[in-house]
Design a protein around this motif. Structure first.
Motif, mmCIF file in Angstrom:
data_model
loop_
_atom_site.group_PDB
_atom_site.id
_atom_site.type_symbol
_atom_site.label_atom_id
_atom_site.label_comp_id
_atom_site.label_asym_id
_atom_site.label_seq_id
_atom_site.Cartn_x
_atom_site.Cartn_y
_atom_site.Cartn_z
ATOM 1 N N ARG A 71 7.068 -15.204 17.656
ATOM 2 C CA ARG A 71 7.157 -14.023 18.533
ATOM 3 C C ARG A 71 6.040 -13.030 18.240
ATOM 4 O O ARG A 71 5.406 -12.481 19.142
ATOM 5 C CB ARG A 71 8.495 -13.302 18.343
ATOM 6 N N LYS A 72 5.842 -12.757 16.967
ATOM 7 C CA LYS A 72 4.844 -11.758 16.587
ATOM 8 C C LYS A 72 3.430 -12.255 16.865
ATOM 9 O O LYS A 72 2.569 -11.474 17.269
ATOM 10 C CB LYS A 72 5.004 -11.370 15.110
ATOM 11 N N GLN A 73 3.174 -13.542 16.657
ATOM 12 C CA GLN A 73 1.845 -14.073 16.942
ATOM 13 C C GLN A 73 1.549 -14.010 18.443
ATOM 14 O O GLN A 73 0.419 -13.750 18.840
ATOM 15 C CB GLN A 73 1.710 -15.494 16.410
ATOM 16 N N LYS A 74 2.549 -14.202 19.285
ATOM 17 C CA LYS A 74 2.360 -14.075 20.728
ATOM 18 C C LYS A 74 2.005 -12.646 21.119
ATOM 19 O O LYS A 74 1.333 -12.425 22.117
ATOM 20 C CB LYS A 74 3.625 -14.500 21.483
ATOM 21 N N ARG A 75 2.441 -11.676 20.316
ATOM 22 C CA ARG A 75 2.167 -10.263 20.602
ATOM 23 C C ARG A 75 0.879 -9.774 19.936
ATOM 24 O O ARG A 75 0.586 -8.586 19.964
ATOM 25 C CB ARG A 75 3.337 -9.405 20.146
ATOM 26 N N GLY A 76 0.123 -10.692 19.344
ATOM 27 C CA GLY A 76 -1.185 -10.320 18.802
ATOM 28 C C GLY A 76 -1.250 -10.146 17.300
ATOM 29 O O GLY A 76 -2.314 -9.844 16.762
ATOM 30 N N TYR A 77 -0.147 -10.306 16.599
ATOM 31 C CA TYR A 77 -0.166 -10.196 15.137
ATOM 32 C C TYR A 77 -0.826 -11.440 14.544
ATOM 33 O O TYR A 77 -0.657 -12.543 15.049
ATOM 34 C CB TYR A 77 1.253 -10.068 14.579
ATOM 35 N N ARG A 78 -1.565 -11.233 13.461
ATOM 36 C CA ARG A 78 -2.235 -12.322 12.754
ATOM 37 C C ARG A 78 -1.833 -12.297 11.291
ATOM 38 O O ARG A 78 -1.626 -11.218 10.719
ATOM 39 C CB ARG A 78 -3.755 -12.181 12.852
ATOM 40 N N ILE A 79 -1.754 -13.480 10.689
ATOM 41 C CA ILE A 79 -1.415 -13.559 9.275
ATOM 42 C C ILE A 79 -2.544 -12.927 8.474
ATOM 43 O O ILE A 79 -3.716 -13.243 8.678
ATOM 44 C CB ILE A 79 -1.171 -15.014 8.839
ATOM 45 N N ARG A 80 -2.170 -12.010 7.595
ATOM 46 C CA ARG A 80 -3.159 -11.294 6.778
ATOM 47 C C ARG A 80 -3.760 -12.246 5.754
ATOM 48 O O ARG A 80 -3.034 -12.981 5.079
ATOM 49 C CB ARG A 80 -2.498 -10.123 6.076
ATOM 50 N N ALA A 81 -5.064 -12.233 5.631
ATOM 51 C CA ALA A 81 -5.756 -13.066 4.647
ATOM 52 C C ALA A 81 -5.241 -12.740 3.258
ATOM 53 O O ALA A 81 -5.151 -11.578 2.879
ATOM 54 C CB ALA A 81 -7.259 -12.838 4.717
ATOM 55 N N GLY A 82 -4.863 -13.743 2.515
ATOM 56 C CA GLY A 82 -4.316 -13.544 1.171
ATOM 57 C C GLY A 82 -2.816 -13.307 1.191
ATOM 58 O O GLY A 82 -2.145 -13.518 0.204
ATOM 59 N N GLY A 83 -2.280 -12.866 2.321
ATOM 60 C CA GLY A 83 -0.846 -12.680 2.474
ATOM 61 C C GLY A 83 -0.241 -11.572 1.652
ATOM 62 O O GLY A 83 0.967 -11.436 1.603
ATOM 63 N N SER A 84 -1.053 -10.744 0.991
ATOM 64 C CA SER A 84 -0.473 -9.692 0.150
ATOM 65 C C SER A 84 -0.141 -8.456 0.984
ATOM 66 O O SER A 84 -0.738 -8.213 2.025
ATOM 67 C CB SER A 84 -1.432 -9.319 -0.968
ATOM 68 N N ILE A 85 0.799 -7.679 0.482
ATOM 69 C CA ILE A 85 1.242 -6.481 1.184
ATOM 70 C C ILE A 85 0.303 -5.335 0.901
ATOM 71 O O ILE A 85 -0.188 -5.148 -0.146
ATOM 72 C CB ILE A 85 2.688 -6.116 0.776
#
Length: 85
Positions: A71-85
């Protein structure tokens, strides 16, 4: 159970719209050992909102995480490089 960390950090940035948002999906055990999907979202640099969904088992929690991720990827969100917060 819960041997590997199930954590996905997403962000959505668009300077033309002054948009800088984050979305975190994490599978964690509850106090009673049940599986939970923790969702946290908001503007980067500000406190966000947080929701906890209880699930019967870790498999169901993973399914829910995958659904939210799509759902979020369809709305333009991308996985953050490294995945850290």
């Amino acid at each position: 159970m819960f041997e590997k960390l199930n954590l996905v950090v997403l962000d959505h940035r668009d300077p033309t719209q002054n948009m800088s948002r984050f979305y975190v999906l994490a599978i964690e055990p509850s106090l009673f050992g049940d599986a939970t999907l923790v969702r946290e979202w908001g503007r980067i640099g500000k406190p966000g909102r947080r929701r906890v969904e209880l699930h019967e088992n870790e498999g169901r929690a993973v399914e829910s995480l995958e659904n939210w991720l799509r759902r979020k990827q369809k709305r333009g969100y991308r996985i953050r490089a490294g995945g850290s917060i």
